[in-house]
Design a protein around this motif. Sequence first.
Motif, PDB file in Angstrom:
ATOM      1  N   LEU A   1     -67.727  37.950  62.476  1.00 26.62           N
ATOM      2  CA  LEU A   1     -66.621  37.260  60.975  1.00 26.62           C
ATOM      3  C   LEU A   1     -67.466  36.227  60.642  1.00 26.62           C
ATOM      4  O   LEU A   1     -67.074  35.678  59.406  1.00 26.62           O
ATOM      5  CB  LEU A   1     -65.357  37.064  60.881  1.00 26.62           C
ATOM      6  N   VAL A   2     -67.943  34.607  62.052  1.00 28.47           N
ATOM      7  CA  VAL A   2     -68.146  33.467  61.640  1.00 28.47           C
ATOM      8  C   VAL A   2     -69.558  33.387  61.586  1.00 28.47           C
ATOM      9  O   VAL A   2     -70.303  33.140  60.389  1.00 28.47           O
ATOM     10  CB  VAL A   2     -67.834  33.015  62.835  1.00 28.47           C
ATOM     11  N   ALA A   3     -70.060  34.668  61.687  1.00 28.77           N
ATOM     12  CA  ALA A   3     -71.612  35.156  60.580  1.00 28.77           C
ATOM     13  C   ALA A   3     -71.662  35.174  59.231  1.00 28.77           C
ATOM     14  O   ALA A   3     -72.750  34.343  58.405  1.00 28.77           O
ATOM     15  CB  ALA A   3     -72.546  36.003  61.638  1.00 28.77           C
ATOM     16  N   ALA A   4     -70.473  35.419  58.884  1.00 32.37           N
ATOM     17  CA  ALA A   4     -70.127  36.036  57.940  1.00 32.37           C
ATOM     18  C   ALA A   4     -69.750  34.897  56.707  1.00 32.37           C
ATOM     19  O   ALA A   4     -70.625  35.165  55.279  1.00 32.37           O
ATOM     20  CB  ALA A   4     -69.974  37.778  57.267  1.00 32.37           C
ATOM     21  N   GLY A   5     -69.844  34.166  57.491  1.00 31.22           N
ATOM     22  CA  GLY A   5     -69.569  32.640  57.242  1.00 31.22           C
ATOM     23  C   GLY A   5     -68.336  32.931  55.501  1.00 31.22           C
ATOM     24  O   GLY A   5     -68.535  32.067  54.575  1.00 31.22           O
ATOM     25  N   GLY A   6     -67.285  33.479  55.471  1.00 36.57           N
ATOM     26  CA  GLY A   6     -66.628  33.644  55.080  1.00 36.57           C
ATOM     27  C   GLY A   6     -65.092  33.673  54.986  1.00 36.57           C
ATOM     28  O   GLY A   6     -64.557  32.232  55.355  1.00 36.57           O
ATOM     29  N   ALA A   7     -63.527  34.144  54.595  1.00 39.95           N
ATOM     30  CA  ALA A   7     -62.593  33.652  54.763  1.00 39.95           C
ATOM     31  C   ALA A   7     -62.619  33.532  55.833  1.00 39.95           C
ATOM     32  O   ALA A   7     -61.752  32.417  56.794  1.00 39.95           O
ATOM     33  CB  ALA A   7     -61.780  34.423  54.418  1.00 39.95           C
ATOM     34  N   TYR A   8     -62.407  34.034  57.059  1.00 41.87           N
ATOM     35  CA  TYR A   8     -62.367  33.906  58.387  1.00 41.87           C
ATOM     36  C   TYR A   8     -62.948  32.742  59.021  1.00 41.87           C
ATOM     37  O   TYR A   8     -62.434  31.788  59.550  1.00 41.87           O
ATOM     38  CB  TYR A   8     -62.331  35.423  59.452  1.00 41.87           C
ATOM     39  N   ALA A   9     -64.634  32.123  58.789  1.00 41.92           N
ATOM     40  CA  ALA A   9     -65.449  31.791  58.945  1.00 41.92           C
ATOM     41  C   ALA A   9     -64.577  30.323  59.002  1.00 41.92           C
ATOM     42  O   ALA A   9     -64.285  28.990  59.515  1.00 41.92           O
ATOM     43  CB  ALA A   9     -66.454  31.789  58.560  1.00 41.92           C
ATOM     44  N   ALA A  10     -64.483  30.120  57.897  1.00 44.05           N
ATOM     45  CA  ALA A  10     -63.295  28.726  56.731  1.00 44.05           C
ATOM     46  C   ALA A  10     -62.081  28.537  57.583  1.00 44.05           C
ATOM     47  O   ALA A  10     -62.337  27.567  58.099  1.00 44.05           O
ATOM     48  CB  ALA A  10     -62.925  29.050  55.704  1.00 44.05           C
ATOM     49  N   LEU A  11     -61.061  29.415  57.894  1.00 37.00           N
ATOM     50  CA  LEU A  11     -60.493  29.476  59.249  1.00 37.00           C
ATOM     51  C   LEU A  11     -60.682  28.835  60.762  1.00 37.00           C
ATOM     52  O   LEU A  11     -59.573  27.920  61.066  1.00 37.00           O
ATOM     53  CB  LEU A  11     -59.135  31.179  59.290  1.00 37.00           C
ATOM     54  N   TRP A  12     -61.326  29.389  60.704  1.00 37.07           N
ATOM     55  CA  TRP A  12     -61.829  29.545  62.563  1.00 37.07           C
ATOM     56  C   TRP A  12     -61.801  27.877  62.491  1.00 37.07           C
ATOM     57  O   TRP A  12     -61.966  27.058  63.893  1.00 37.07           O
ATOM     58  CB  TRP A  12     -63.544  29.737  62.864  1.00 37.07           C
ATOM     59  N   ALA A  13     -62.909  27.135  61.443  1.00 36.50           N
ATOM     60  CA  ALA A  13     -63.561  26.102  61.158  1.00 36.50           C
ATOM     61  C   ALA A  13     -62.329  24.559  61.326  1.00 36.50           C
ATOM     62  O   ALA A  13     -62.694  24.143  61.694  1.00 36.50           O
ATOM     63  CB  ALA A  13     -64.633  26.066  60.327  1.00 36.50           C
TER      64      ALA A  13
ATOM     65  N   ALA B   1     -58.555  42.159  61.592  1.00 33.10           N
ATOM     66  CA  ALA B   1     -58.647  41.697  60.590  1.00 33.10           C
ATOM     67  C   ALA B   1     -57.972  40.389  58.817  1.00 33.10           C
ATOM     68  O   ALA B   1     -57.029  39.843  60.040  1.00 33.10           O
ATOM     69  CB  ALA B   1     -57.447  43.385  60.137  1.00 33.10           C
ATOM     70  N   VAL B   2     -58.881  40.350  58.250  1.00 30.18           N
ATOM     71  CA  VAL B   2     -58.621  38.942  57.799  1.00 30.18           C
ATOM     72  C   VAL B   2     -57.591  39.533  55.994  1.00 30.18           C
ATOM     73  O   VAL B   2     -58.279  40.447  55.595  1.00 30.18           O
ATOM     74  CB  VAL B   2     -59.291  38.376  57.375  1.00 30.18           C
TER      75      VAL B   2
ATOM     76  N   GLU C   1     -61.762  40.958  54.943  1.00 28.84           N
ATOM     77  CA  GLU C   1     -62.534  40.950  56.074  1.00 28.84           C
ATOM     78  C   GLU C   1     -62.255  41.676  57.595  1.00 28.84           C
ATOM     79  O   GLU C   1     -61.252  41.743  57.414  1.00 28.84           O
ATOM     80  CB  GLU C   1     -63.492  39.293  55.765  1.00 28.84           C
ATOM     81  N   LEU C   2     -63.026  42.364  57.957  1.00 23.59           N
ATOM     82  CA  LEU C   2     -62.839  43.204  59.111  1.00 23.59           C
ATOM     83  C   LEU C   2     -64.591  42.989  59.787  1.00 23.59           C
ATOM     84  O   LEU C   2     -65.407  43.564  59.437  1.00 23.59           O
ATOM     85  CB  LEU C   2     -62.608  44.795  58.670  1.00 23.59           C
ATOM     86  N   GLY C   3     -64.285  42.521  60.981  1.00 23.81           N
ATOM     87  CA  GLY C   3     -65.342  42.975  62.286  1.00 23.81           C
ATOM     88  C   GLY C   3     -65.039  41.746  64.004  1.00 23.81           C
ATOM     89  O   GLY C   3     -63.437  41.628  63.195  1.00 23.81           O
ATOM     90  N   SER C   4     -66.031  41.811  64.489  1.00 26.98           N
ATOM     91  CA  SER C   4     -65.393  40.856  65.480  1.00 26.98           C
ATOM     92  C   SER C   4     -65.498  39.653  65.408  1.00 26.98           C
ATOM     93  O   SER C   4     -65.844  38.673  63.579  1.00 26.98           O
ATOM     94  CB  SER C   4     -66.156  41.304  66.278  1.00 26.98           C
ATOM     95  N   HIS C   5     -64.672  38.640  65.994  1.00 23.66           N
ATOM     96  CA  HIS C   5     -64.849  37.040  65.801  1.00 23.66           C
ATOM     97  C   HIS C   5     -66.686  36.923  65.593  1.00 23.66           C
ATOM     98  O   HIS C   5     -66.841  36.081  64.575  1.00 23.66           O
ATOM     99  CB  HIS C   5     -64.746  36.690  67.348  1.00 23.66           C
ATOM    100  N   ASP C   6     -67.498  37.085  66.212  1.00 27.09           N
ATOM    101  CA  ASP C   6     -68.778  36.638  65.571  1.00 27.09           C
ATOM    102  C   ASP C   6     -69.659  37.224  64.476  1.00 27.09           C
ATOM    103  O   ASP C   6     -70.362  36.302  64.017  1.00 27.09           O
ATOM    104  CB  ASP C   6     -69.504  36.966  67.660  1.00 27.09           C
TER     105      ASP C   6
END
Length: 588
Positions: free
Chosen positions: A568-580, A552-553, A561-566
């Motif tokens: 959320l990374v694929a969605a390219g949103g807030a979590y993907a930016a944090l992960w990168a 949960a982001v 955002e809410l979902g699995s790691h893969d």
Amino acid sequence: MNEASPGLPVASVREVRRHARRLALRHRRELAVAVALHSLGAASGLAGPWLIGRLVEAVSAGVDDVGRVTALICVFVATQAVLTGLAMFVSARLGERVLARLREEFVDGVLALPLGTVEEAGTGDLVTRTTRDVDLLARAVRYAIPDTLISAVTIVLTLGGLVLLGPLLALPCLVAVPILWAATRWYLRRARDGYLRENASYSRLAEGLAETVDGARTVEALRLGGRRAARVDDDIAASSAAEHYTMRLRTVYLPTIDVAFVLPVVATLVVGGLLYLDGMASLAAVTAATLYTQQLLIPVDTLLFWLNEVQIGGAAMARLRGVGRSPAAASGESRGPRADAVVAGSAAVELRGVSHAYRAGHDVLHDVSLGIAPGERLAVVGPSGAGKSTLGKLIAGIHAPRAGTITVGGVPVGALSLEELRAEVALVTQEHHVFRASLRDNVLLGRPSASDAAVESALRAVDAWSWASSLGLSTAVGTGGVELSPAQAQQLALARLVLADPHTLILDEATSLLDPRAARHLERSLAAVLAGRTVIAIAHRLHTAHDADRIAVMEAGRIVELGSHDELVAAGGAYAALWASWHGTAQA
């Protein structure tokens, strides 16, 4: 930082009286014995003035009866001394029992306080009640109440003796009653509020000092020393003003009653002399009445003096009894369904339309809805100030939501008692306390009945057995013992959690004090031990999120955002930016 905290509740006068009545009924036998002994002692004291009056009359009539009367006076004085000593012993023992009971109730109330209540009230208020108010109540129970009881019994019996001598001789004693009644009424109407205000000022002063000491580095770094010193000066000024007010009450009240004491003796001598000259009273009666009146001064003075201490003790008791009043109890709200429904049903966690504010009109969570399945591992991530820790505290029942509902297994969190809630949901943060006890006892806080083998297993689960075994489970830790490092204290807190074994765990940066590699290893060990449990992990280290079932982001108090790691990374949103961003930093 400068706003005054609302403080813990204060019991009303009616509640304090009701509780005092319950205490008296609980110890009715000991109280009856104490009153009987005091009454017999006071009755023995009445014989002396009566015998002296007879002696004066006999001597004036030419009868030599000094030896016999003197012997009788000595017998009654000795009897009074023995009975009064026994009465004081019984009263003191009763007082200690009552005080022990009050302290136990206060400790029970403190331990039952929700953490949110303590945080909202401020630790200064609780510390002041635990120290100063307990001491004031102890003084009242040990000294003021027994002496007040003795004085009241003595006054009643002495007045009875005066009436038996002659109603007319008892009337001069009443000359001081209007003055004493008016002064006492004036004092009592102001004393309770004055002493409550004085005690509250001590709480604010203690809270300000504690904040400054605890945040000394922050104060120094931000150059807040002047503001903090000004806060302390203001608190001292407020405390001084509160003390001056109660002192003014005493300086008016006590001298007034001292002056009033002289009037009954003078009036008795004048009226008694006139009655004797008119043949309406004997010389023995006038002498005894004057001595009785003089004898009344000491218990009346004692009663009125300790009345001040009783008021102080009553204010302290109101503050101590207020600790046990939860907001729900104070408002008469129902506790709702029993926690048995949690055991009978699933352990799913549901949040529906949850909003929360620490200050009215400033929500930090906005309409959050979230379902967490039994056994699911959920990671909550987001920037600082996004509301992650607040969300964890709401689920743990530390705070109640301003709007919306939170249920565990279908039962509202607010319907669970503190004991039931802690058995279902446990919160571990980066703030830990090592108690002054053995290492074993510190771990056993999670489950006091656990064996040494279970303690060892819990310590192994959190990678703490290597250093714990070298110390030994019986080694004293905490204040006065072996000082554990912050990382070891954090492992100790996690070991308690493993031993407690609740079905839902909230880990709020629970491994933040460990280095990243050790934290990673510990989290993997915990994941194996906590398999099948619902885990809500609030973290800044995103490898925790990578291992979770869902993420949960949060941003600005909302789940964006809410979902699995893969996913959320694929969605390219807030979590993907944090992960990168984090992944690049971690590799660097």
